[in-house]
Design an enzyme around this catalytic site. Sequence first.
Site, PDB file in Angstrom:
ATOM      1  N   CYS A  66      25.438  81.103  24.072  1.00  0.00           N
ATOM      2  CA  CYS A  66      24.846  81.771  22.924  1.00  0.00           C
ATOM      3  C   CYS A  66      25.592  81.470  21.639  1.00  0.00           C
ATOM      4  O   CYS A  66      25.091  81.714  20.557  1.00  0.00           O
ATOM      5  CB  CYS A  66      24.810  83.265  23.163  1.00  0.00           C
ATOM      6  SG  CYS A  66      26.119  83.787  24.215  1.00  0.00           S
ATOM      7  N   THR A  80       6.547  99.985  28.649  1.00  0.00           N
ATOM      8  CA  THR A  80       5.999  99.803  29.991  1.00  0.00           C
ATOM      9  C   THR A  80       6.930  98.942  30.831  1.00  0.00           C
ATOM     10  O   THR A  80       7.377  97.886  30.375  1.00  0.00           O
ATOM     11  CB  THR A  80       4.609  99.148  29.908  1.00  0.00           C
ATOM     12  OG1 THR A  80       3.776  99.973  29.108  1.00  0.00           O
ATOM     13  CG2 THR A  80       4.000  98.973  31.294  1.00  0.00           C
TER      14      THR A  80
END
Length: 389
Positions: A329, A243
């Site tokens: 990261c 969705t």
Amino acid sequence: MLNRPIYLDNLATTPVDTRVLTTMLPYFTEHFGNPSSINHQYGWEAEAAVNQAREIIAAAINASPEEIIFTSGATEANNLAIKGVAENYFSQGQHIITVATEHSAVIDPYKYLATLGFEITFLPVEAEGLINLNTLKKALRSDTILVSVMAANNEIGVIQPLAEIGQMCRENNIIFHSDAAQALGKIPLDVQAMNIDLLSLTGHKIYAPKGIGALYVRRRNPRVQLAAQQHGGGHERGLRSGTLYTPQIVGFGRAVEIALEEKQQEMERLTLLRNTLWQKLSQLEGIYLNGHLTHRLPGNLNVSVEGIDGAALLLALQPVMAVSSGAACSSATTAPSHVLTALGRSEKLAYASVRFGIGRFNTTEEINQVAEHFLLTVESLRKSNLRLM
Ligand SMILES: *Cc1c(COP(=O)(O)O)cnc(C)c1O
């Protein structure tokens, strides 16, 4: 609120612009419908908002709206592009070319493909961080199916010659993918002029929220076909089921719109701030600029400092400024930056590096304050080093 350190880590992430947040808010509560609900107004409202954002993002890179696939960010976009091509085109060849200084969200999918039998060439870069086009040309083979070269580097800000690379790929019928997470809204990106076939984008580096990005997938001249990496309801032309996250998508679109509106003035302002910072810092002896001086993002400065312990430097800077060493990261790892070592920096200089990411909400006063504190910190750390010896 107490004084917090000056935020200069805008290449790791940015705050959400309040104009972006304001645009998003009604899509949580009022226009909350599922954009795939085709039978009622709630769905239509959400779908219209998604379509509008899709159009803005497509126009920003000179693509068509149906070529934009929404993802959770650039990591997912890179994975879809890289694994999607590998899975779909492996019968045509299993050789792929990328660059040593790519983000881990490109390098690691390629390392994974190597375990499946693909052959990956990691191109070196020159001392200032740019790839050599002749080296790329020599690396191309008849079984090369894909080339990935990032638009702008997240650590050193270096901008690669996308148009030249794209042309070379097109002439050789090779798919060209670029990770433009750092480039969107900052430097020109034109998938037609640059012959880009796949382009990874993200919102949170340009004042949209985290958790939203997109992959541009070329549909014509030539049509690029990807194997989906996430299966389900068939959203996003079947390439990315799930969705749609309407508020995030609306925010992403608004953020791109603002970035483009303000781009020229803002990039001039950031360039000036960055140059001022470098001018001040370069008064130090034994300080080195990492990456090309001009082929780089306006808000990026990355330096290495001699005669100093990198961890001690960051610790001493931290109360005054939020900066980083290497990529956000990879900060959890203790290895030196793979980008700086690819430039030929010694391990010691790679450790003693600082990345400044100047952004929309930084001011001249802040840059002056940061420069002053940086100079004092380096000098005092060097003095205490002398005492220890
Ligand atoms: C931030 C960044 C990514 C990762 O993007 P996410 O949206 O956080 O997944 C990938 N590539 C580059 C060059 C980046 O700067």
